[in-house]
Design a protein around this motif. Structure first.
Motif, short mmCIF file in Angstrom:
data_model
loop_
_atom_site.label_atom_id
_atom_site.label_comp_id
_atom_site.label_asym_id
_atom_site.label_seq_id
_atom_site.Cartn_x
_atom_site.Cartn_y
_atom_site.Cartn_z
N UNK A 22 0.60 -4.74 13.01
CA UNK A 22 -0.78 -4.32 12.72
C UNK A 22 -0.80 -3.34 11.56
N UNK A 23 0.09 -2.36 11.58
CA UNK A 23 0.13 -1.35 10.52
C UNK A 23 0.47 -1.97 9.17
N UNK A 24 1.37 -2.95 9.12
CA UNK A 24 1.76 -3.56 7.85
C UNK A 24 0.61 -4.37 7.23
N UNK A 25 -0.37 -4.75 8.03
CA UNK A 25 -1.53 -5.48 7.50
C UNK A 25 -2.72 -4.54 7.29
N UNK A 26 -3.05 -3.70 8.29
CA UNK A 26 -4.28 -2.91 8.22
C UNK A 26 -4.08 -1.41 8.33
N UNK A 27 -2.86 -0.94 8.34
CA UNK A 27 -2.60 0.49 8.51
C UNK A 27 -3.24 1.35 7.43
N UNK A 28 -3.63 2.55 7.81
CA UNK A 28 -4.34 3.46 6.90
C UNK A 28 -3.39 4.29 6.04
N UNK A 29 -2.13 4.38 6.42
CA UNK A 29 -1.19 5.22 5.69
C UNK A 29 -1.11 6.63 6.24
N UNK A 30 -1.93 6.94 7.25
CA UNK A 30 -1.89 8.26 7.89
C UNK A 30 -1.13 8.11 9.20
N UNK A 31 0.05 8.70 9.26
CA UNK A 31 0.95 8.61 10.41
C UNK A 31 1.32 7.17 10.76
N UNK A 32 1.20 6.28 9.79
CA UNK A 32 1.60 4.87 9.93
C UNK A 32 1.68 4.28 8.53
N UNK A 33 2.35 3.15 8.38
CA UNK A 33 2.41 2.54 7.06
C UNK A 33 1.03 2.15 6.54
N UNK A 34 0.89 2.10 5.23
CA UNK A 34 -0.36 1.62 4.64
C UNK A 34 -0.27 0.10 4.54
N UNK A 35 -1.22 -0.58 5.15
CA UNK A 35 -1.17 -2.04 5.22
C UNK A 35 -1.63 -2.73 3.96
N UNK A 36 -1.23 -3.97 3.82
CA UNK A 36 -1.58 -4.78 2.65
C UNK A 36 -3.09 -4.84 2.41
N UNK A 37 -3.86 -4.94 3.47
CA UNK A 37 -5.32 -5.08 3.34
C UNK A 37 -6.01 -3.73 3.15
N UNK A 38 -5.28 -2.64 3.11
CA UNK A 38 -5.87 -1.31 3.00
C UNK A 38 -5.92 -0.77 1.58
N UNK A 39 -5.31 -1.47 0.64
CA UNK A 39 -5.31 -1.00 -0.74
C UNK A 39 -6.62 -1.33 -1.43
N UNK A 40 -7.01 -0.48 -2.38
CA UNK A 40 -8.25 -0.72 -3.11
C UNK A 40 -8.10 -1.94 -4.01
N UNK A 41 -9.22 -2.59 -4.28
CA UNK A 41 -9.22 -3.78 -5.11
C UNK A 41 -9.08 -3.40 -6.58
N UNK A 42 -8.29 -4.17 -7.29
CA UNK A 42 -8.12 -3.94 -8.72
C UNK A 42 -6.80 -4.50 -9.19
N UNK A 43 -6.50 -4.28 -10.46
CA UNK A 43 -5.26 -4.81 -11.04
C UNK A 43 -4.40 -3.72 -11.66
N UNK A 44 -4.74 -2.45 -11.44
CA UNK A 44 -3.98 -1.34 -12.00
C UNK A 44 -2.78 -1.05 -11.11
N UNK A 45 -1.57 -1.40 -11.58
CA UNK A 45 -0.38 -1.22 -10.76
C UNK A 45 -0.01 0.25 -10.61
N UNK A 46 -0.41 1.11 -11.57
CA UNK A 46 -0.09 2.54 -11.42
C UNK A 46 -0.84 3.16 -10.26
N UNK A 47 -1.99 2.57 -9.90
CA UNK A 47 -2.77 3.03 -8.75
C UNK A 47 -2.46 2.24 -7.50
#
Length: 192
Positions: A22-47
């Protein structure tokens, strides 16, 4: 006589595996991994943004949407690209046909000749992996993930589960404290 520590280890391992998925897909990154679906949309790899492509409407995937999703992925990531999709959404994909009426969903006999032989499912020639934590099809949902997941998302897993046995705090009971360290996150790569 029961080896309670082994029994606890098995039960906790199963629970940790579900929570990690669950964390690897939807995790918030707070006390758990940040999930794939939790990143902001865009194409800037530095962000560490993830490009999001519309693949249909509020109720269905569309052929054009899935073609656009595949086309947006850079060439370097195409050879090992796979789809992550919720099992319940597959029925929708199975009904989609290409421009000449052929289904884009296919099932082939798996290439594995060992114990894991079975059917391999694909969309437009790319393998599907079922992920229960990917969102269901709905308006603005991230209901399908496509890319070279191994290159785009790094999982760090400290081997094993630690069990601390505490026979003193709650006499005559024995308490068990179980911990595991794991992390995950998007690398500075494009492609999902």
């Amino acid at each position: 006589m029961i080896d309670i520590e082994s029994w606890i280890s098995q039960k906790v391992n199963d629970r940790f595996a579900r929570d990690e998925a669950t964390a690897f897909v939807t995790g918030s990154g707070v006390l758990k991994p940040k999930g794939l679906a939790s990143y902001t949309s865009g194409t800037d790899t530095t962000l560490k943004q993830v490009e999001q492509v519309v693949t249909g409407d509020a109720a269905n995937f569309t052929y054009d949407g899935i073609v656009n999703l595949q086309a947006k992925l850079k060439e370097a990531y195409q050879p090992n690209a796979v789809f992550l999709i919720q099992r319940a959404s597959v029925a929708n994909v199975m009904q989609i046909k290409d421009g000449i009426g052929q289904p884009i969903f296919n099932m082939f006999a798996a290439r594995d000749t060992g114990n894991n032989a079975g059917m391999e499912t694909t969309i437009m020639g790319k393998q599907i992996y079922f992920a229960a934590d990917v969102a269901a099809i709905s308006s603005s949902a991230l209901a399908m993930i496509y890319g070279d997941i191994r290159r785009a998302y790094q999982i760090v897993d400290r081997a094993g589960i630690r069990i601390l046995r505490d026979p003193f705090t709650s006499k005559p009971n024995v308490l068990f404290y179980v911990t595991k360290r794991v992390g995950g996150g998007r690398e500075k790569l494009r492609g999902i």
